[in-house]
Design a protein around this motif. Structure first.
Motif, PDB file in Angstrom:
ATOM      1  N   THR A 101      48.760  39.780  71.924  1.00 21.47           N
ATOM      2  CA  THR A 101      47.497  39.705  71.179  1.00 21.47           C
ATOM      3  C   THR A 101      47.012  41.069  70.689  1.00 21.47           C
ATOM      4  O   THR A 101      45.857  41.188  70.272  1.00 21.47           O
ATOM      5  CB  THR A 101      46.407  39.071  72.068  1.00 21.47           C
ATOM      6  OG1 THR A 101      46.221  39.876  73.243  1.00 21.47           O
ATOM      7  CG2 THR A 101      46.778  37.663  72.471  1.00 21.47           C
ATOM      8  N   ARG A 102      47.824  42.086  70.719  1.00 23.82           N
ATOM      9  CA  ARG A 102      47.351  43.417  70.325  1.00 23.82           C
ATOM     10  C   ARG A 102      46.911  43.446  68.862  1.00 23.82           C
ATOM     11  O   ARG A 102      45.856  44.024  68.534  1.00 23.82           O
ATOM     12  CB  ARG A 102      48.450  44.455  70.582  1.00 23.82           C
ATOM     13  CG  ARG A 102      48.661  44.767  72.064  1.00 23.82           C
ATOM     14  CD  ARG A 102      49.837  45.679  72.277  1.00 23.82           C
ATOM     15  NE  ARG A 102      51.099  45.007  71.951  1.00 23.82           N
ATOM     16  CZ  ARG A 102      52.297  45.566  72.109  1.00 23.82           C
ATOM     17  NH1 ARG A 102      52.388  46.802  72.584  1.00 23.82           N
ATOM     18  NH2 ARG A 102      53.402  44.896  71.801  1.00 23.82           N
ATOM     19  N   ALA A 103      47.654  42.822  67.977  1.00 22.16           N
ATOM     20  CA  ALA A 103      47.253  42.785  66.562  1.00 22.16           C
ATOM     21  C   ALA A 103      45.971  41.993  66.384  1.00 22.16           C
ATOM     22  O   ALA A 103      45.082  42.385  65.606  1.00 22.16           O
ATOM     23  CB  ALA A 103      48.375  42.184  65.718  1.00 22.16           C
ATOM     24  N   LEU A 104      45.830  40.899  67.112  1.00 22.37           N
ATOM     25  CA  LEU A 104      44.610  40.094  67.018  1.00 22.37           C
ATOM     26  C   LEU A 104      43.403  40.864  67.540  1.00 22.37           C
ATOM     27  O   LEU A 104      42.299  40.753  66.989  1.00 22.37           O
ATOM     28  CB  LEU A 104      44.788  38.792  67.806  1.00 22.37           C
ATOM     29  CG  LEU A 104      45.769  37.769  67.234  1.00 22.37           C
ATOM     30  CD1 LEU A 104      45.912  36.582  68.182  1.00 22.37           C
ATOM     31  CD2 LEU A 104      45.308  37.294  65.861  1.00 22.37           C
ATOM     32  N   GLN A 105      43.591  41.626  68.586  1.00 22.25           N
ATOM     33  CA  GLN A 105      42.478  42.404  69.130  1.00 22.25           C
ATOM     34  C   GLN A 105      42.010  43.470  68.138  1.00 22.25           C
ATOM     35  O   GLN A 105      40.805  43.728  68.017  1.00 22.25           O
ATOM     36  CB  GLN A 105      42.901  43.044  70.456  1.00 22.25           C
ATOM     37  CG  GLN A 105      43.070  42.042  71.586  1.00 22.25           C
ATOM     38  CD  GLN A 105      43.625  42.680  72.841  1.00 22.25           C
ATOM     39  OE1 GLN A 105      44.001  43.853  72.844  1.00 22.25           O
ATOM     40  NE2 GLN A 105      43.700  41.906  73.912  1.00 22.25           N
ATOM     41  N   ARG A 106      42.946  44.079  67.416  1.00 18.98           N
ATOM     42  CA  ARG A 106      42.552  45.060  66.399  1.00 18.98           C
ATOM     43  C   ARG A 106      41.781  44.379  65.264  1.00 18.98           C
ATOM     44  O   ARG A 106      40.757  44.903  64.797  1.00 18.98           O
ATOM     45  CB  ARG A 106      43.791  45.777  65.860  1.00 18.98           C
ATOM     46  CG  ARG A 106      44.427  46.742  66.850  1.00 18.98           C
ATOM     47  CD  ARG A 106      45.455  47.629  66.165  1.00 18.98           C
ATOM     48  NE  ARG A 106      46.596  46.859  65.697  1.00 18.98           N
ATOM     49  CZ  ARG A 106      47.703  46.663  66.416  1.00 18.98           C
ATOM     50  NH1 ARG A 106      47.800  47.168  67.639  1.00 18.98           N
ATOM     51  NH2 ARG A 106      48.719  45.971  65.923  1.00 18.98           N
TER      52      ARG A 106
END
Length: 232
Positions: A101-106
């Motif tokens: 989920t790193r891209a979603l968190q950004r």
């Protein structure tokens, strides 16, 4: 003389053979008739007893679950964790797997910052509207109008500024609503990144491993519902 002796011997042998055959038939007839004389049930009468014995012994069958389902991913991404193994018993709502989920968190952080900027613009527009309304109220004072302190042009300008402030506030509110919906959408995606069990059950199959790329609808597990089972 020899011919008569041979004929006599053959005749005696035939009589002995026929006597033995009749004796065997007589004993066999007694064996077949014995059950009827002693009251033993016939083969047709014994069928219910065979069925009852079968019920006591049990039939050969297959035990199947009351239901099962393929648990699939809702998003596209990379499997970061696989928290369930084949044979694990899981509860409803338990996390079976989680996507990266790193891209979603950004994206969520950007959406939240944009929302904060929109809320600030809405606050400024609200202050400007209050100022325009107070100015229009002062210029619409009947005493000043009676004294001729304000011209009709100044009064019309104040009304125009007040209406413009109303429009700017409404536009700012629309921007805030749009950005808030964006934040909620990103938060929902983050929630959907966790693949959860839809009901209590047991993991029967695990289709993928950590690091695999998945698409929406791609099955990750086959889950068998716990509870009442059926016999087929």
């Amino acid at each position: 003389l020899m011919s008569r002796r041979t004929t006599l011997a053959l005749g005696l042998g035939t009589l002995v053979f026929l006597g033995a055959l009749l004796l065997i038939r007589w004993h066999g007839g007694r064996g077949m008739a014995a059950p009827a004389r002693t009251g033993e049930p016939s083969s047709l009468e014994r069928v219910p007893h065979v069925q009852e014995a079968a019920r006591r012994e049990g039939w050969l069958g297959v035990i199947v679950a009351g239901g099962s389902v393929d648990v699939a991913a809702r998003l596209e991404g990379t499997l970061e964790r696989m928290d369930a193994q084949v044979g694990d018993s899981v509860r409803q709502g338990a996390v079976l797997a989680r996507l990266d989920t790193r891209a979603l968190q950004r994206e969520l952080a950007v959406a939240q910052a944009s929302l904060q900027a929109g809320e600030a613009e809405r606050h400024i527009a609200s202050i400007a509207l209050t100022e325009m309304q107070e100015r229009l109220q002062r210029r619409s004072d009947p005493k000043q109008l009676a004294l001729g302190a304000l011209s009709e042009e100044e009064l019309a300008t104040a009304r125009y500024q007040e209406q413009t402030a109303v429009g700017r506030l409404r536009a700012a509110e629309a921007v805030v609503a749009e950005r808030k919906a964006r934040v909620e959408q990103m938060a929902q995606k983050l929630s959907d990144a966790a693949v959860v069990a839809p009901f209590d059950g047991q993991v029967a199959i695990r289709y993928l491993d950590t690091g695999a790329m998945v698409s929406p609808g791609r099955a990750l597990f086959h889950l068998i519902r716990a509870g009442t089972q059926q016999v087929r």
